[in-house]
Design a protein around this motif. Structure first.
Motif, PDB file in Angstrom:
ATOM      1  N   PHE A   1      62.975  29.406  36.618  1.00  0.00           N
ATOM      2  CA  PHE A   1      61.985  29.734  37.643  1.00  0.00           C
ATOM      3  C   PHE A   1      62.607  30.577  38.756  1.00  0.00           C
ATOM      4  O   PHE A   1      62.007  31.562  39.212  1.00  0.00           O
ATOM      5  N   LEU A   2      63.797  30.195  39.209  1.00  0.00           N
ATOM      6  CA  LEU A   2      64.445  30.931  40.295  1.00  0.00           C
ATOM      7  C   LEU A   2      64.753  32.368  39.890  1.00  0.00           C
ATOM      8  O   LEU A   2      64.569  33.292  40.691  1.00  0.00           O
ATOM      9  N   ILE A   3      65.185  32.560  38.658  1.00  0.00           N
ATOM     10  CA  ILE A   3      65.448  33.924  38.177  1.00  0.00           C
ATOM     11  C   ILE A   3      64.151  34.725  38.150  1.00  0.00           C
ATOM     12  O   ILE A   3      64.090  35.859  38.632  1.00  0.00           O
TER      13      ILE A   3
ATOM     14  N   ILE B   1      60.623  38.914  40.472  1.00  0.00           N
ATOM     15  CA  ILE B   1      59.302  39.282  41.001  1.00  0.00           C
ATOM     16  C   ILE B   1      59.425  39.707  42.461  1.00  0.00           C
ATOM     17  O   ILE B   1      58.796  40.676  42.894  1.00  0.00           O
ATOM     18  N   PHE B   2      60.250  38.989  43.236  1.00  0.00           N
ATOM     19  CA  PHE B   2      60.490  39.366  44.626  1.00  0.00           C
ATOM     20  C   PHE B   2      61.042  40.790  44.717  1.00  0.00           C
ATOM     21  O   PHE B   2      60.583  41.602  45.525  1.00  0.00           O
ATOM     22  N   LEU B   3      62.041  41.104  43.870  1.00  0.00           N
ATOM     23  CA  LEU B   3      62.617  42.448  43.879  1.00  0.00           C
ATOM     24  C   LEU B   3      61.582  43.494  43.503  1.00  0.00           C
ATOM     25  O   LEU B   3      61.535  44.581  44.095  1.00  0.00           O
TER      26      LEU B   3
ATOM     27  N   VAL C   1      57.976  47.892  45.218  1.00  0.00           N
ATOM     28  CA  VAL C   1      56.632  48.491  45.300  1.00  0.00           C
ATOM     29  C   VAL C   1      56.248  48.711  46.761  1.00  0.00           C
ATOM     30  O   VAL C   1      55.716  49.773  47.120  1.00  0.00           O
ATOM     31  N   ASN C   2      56.512  47.732  47.617  1.00  0.00           N
ATOM     32  CA  ASN C   2      56.195  47.891  49.044  1.00  0.00           C
ATOM     33  C   ASN C   2      56.986  49.042  49.656  1.00  0.00           C
ATOM     34  O   ASN C   2      56.468  49.794  50.474  1.00  0.00           O
ATOM     35  N   LYS C   3      58.238  49.194  49.263  1.00  0.00           N
ATOM     36  CA  LYS C   3      59.069  50.288  49.767  1.00  0.00           C
ATOM     37  C   LYS C   3      58.505  51.637  49.337  1.00  0.00           C
ATOM     38  O   LYS C   3      58.441  52.578  50.125  1.00  0.00           O
ATOM     39  N   VAL C   4      58.097  51.735  48.078  1.00  0.00           N
ATOM     40  CA  VAL C   4      57.521  52.981  47.563  1.00  0.00           C
ATOM     41  C   VAL C   4      56.208  53.295  48.273  1.00  0.00           C
ATOM     42  O   VAL C   4      55.940  54.446  48.616  1.00  0.00           O
ATOM     43  N   MET C   5      55.402  52.264  48.518  1.00  0.00           N
ATOM     44  CA  MET C   5      54.108  52.484  49.173  1.00  0.00           C
ATOM     45  C   MET C   5      54.293  52.949  50.620  1.00  0.00           C
ATOM     46  O   MET C   5      53.508  53.738  51.121  1.00  0.00           O
ATOM     47  N   ARG C   6      55.328  52.472  51.306  1.00  0.00           N
ATOM     48  CA  ARG C   6      55.575  52.858  52.695  1.00  0.00           C
ATOM     49  C   ARG C   6      56.243  54.216  52.802  1.00  0.00           C
ATOM     50  O   ARG C   6      56.139  54.878  53.814  1.00  0.00           O
ATOM     51  N   ARG C   7      56.964  54.643  51.755  1.00  0.00           N
ATOM     52  CA  ARG C   7      57.789  55.842  51.813  1.00  0.00           C
ATOM     53  C   ARG C   7      56.972  57.120  52.008  1.00  0.00           C
ATOM     54  O   ARG C   7      57.382  58.012  52.722  1.00  0.00           O
TER      55      ARG C   7
END
Length: 138
Positions: free
Chosen positions: A94-96, A101-103, A108-114
């Motif tokens: 689960f942790l892996i 998923i976190f990464l 995706v958030n970084k790409v959307m903000r870029r």
């Protein structure tokens, strides 16, 4: 009602969700293999050759013909036991999965903000007003 159902299924979000569930299931298989076949053997080696997947605490009596150390056969026979090794493996799995998923969400958030939107130019109405004003000047 059938038309509403067809419209619901045809929405992009439903199709995206279906693709996500299918990919998630396949990814869970990969993560399970990573945990069971790579990570847990290394963890077991670090702790002196311990195989965590078959660690358990026996709560019931052992049936005749089954060794008290054979986790798989005891589980198949329905003997009451606490399989803490399988639980540890599931938690690591689960942790892996959660970390990956976190990464992915972070990327995706970084790409959307870029990509900032280009500054908006004059609207169609403003352009028409400028043309009108230029024509009046002549």
């Amino acid at each position: 009602m059938l038309g509403e159902f067809r419209e619901f299924i045809a929405k992009g979000n439903v199709m995206d969700l279906a693709v996500g569930v299918i990919i998630g299931g396949a990814f869970a298989t990969i993560t399970g293999s990573l945990t069971a076949d790579l990570i847990m053997p290394i963890v077991g080696w670090i702790f002196g050759g311990v195989d965590f997947s078959s660690k358990f605490i026996l709560l019931g009596s052992v049936p005749d013909g089954i060794a008290a150390t054979d986790y798989a056969k005891l589980k198949e026979a329905g003997v009451a036991m606490i399989g803490y090794g399988a639980f540890i493996t599931a938690v690591i799995n689960f942790l892996i999965l959660a970390f990956v998923i976190f990464l992915l969400v972070r990327w995706v958030n970084k790409v959307m903000r870029r990509a900032p939107d280009a500054p908006a130019g004059p609207t169609e109405v403003e352009l028409l007003a400028e043309i009108r004003d230029e024509l009046r000047k002549k």
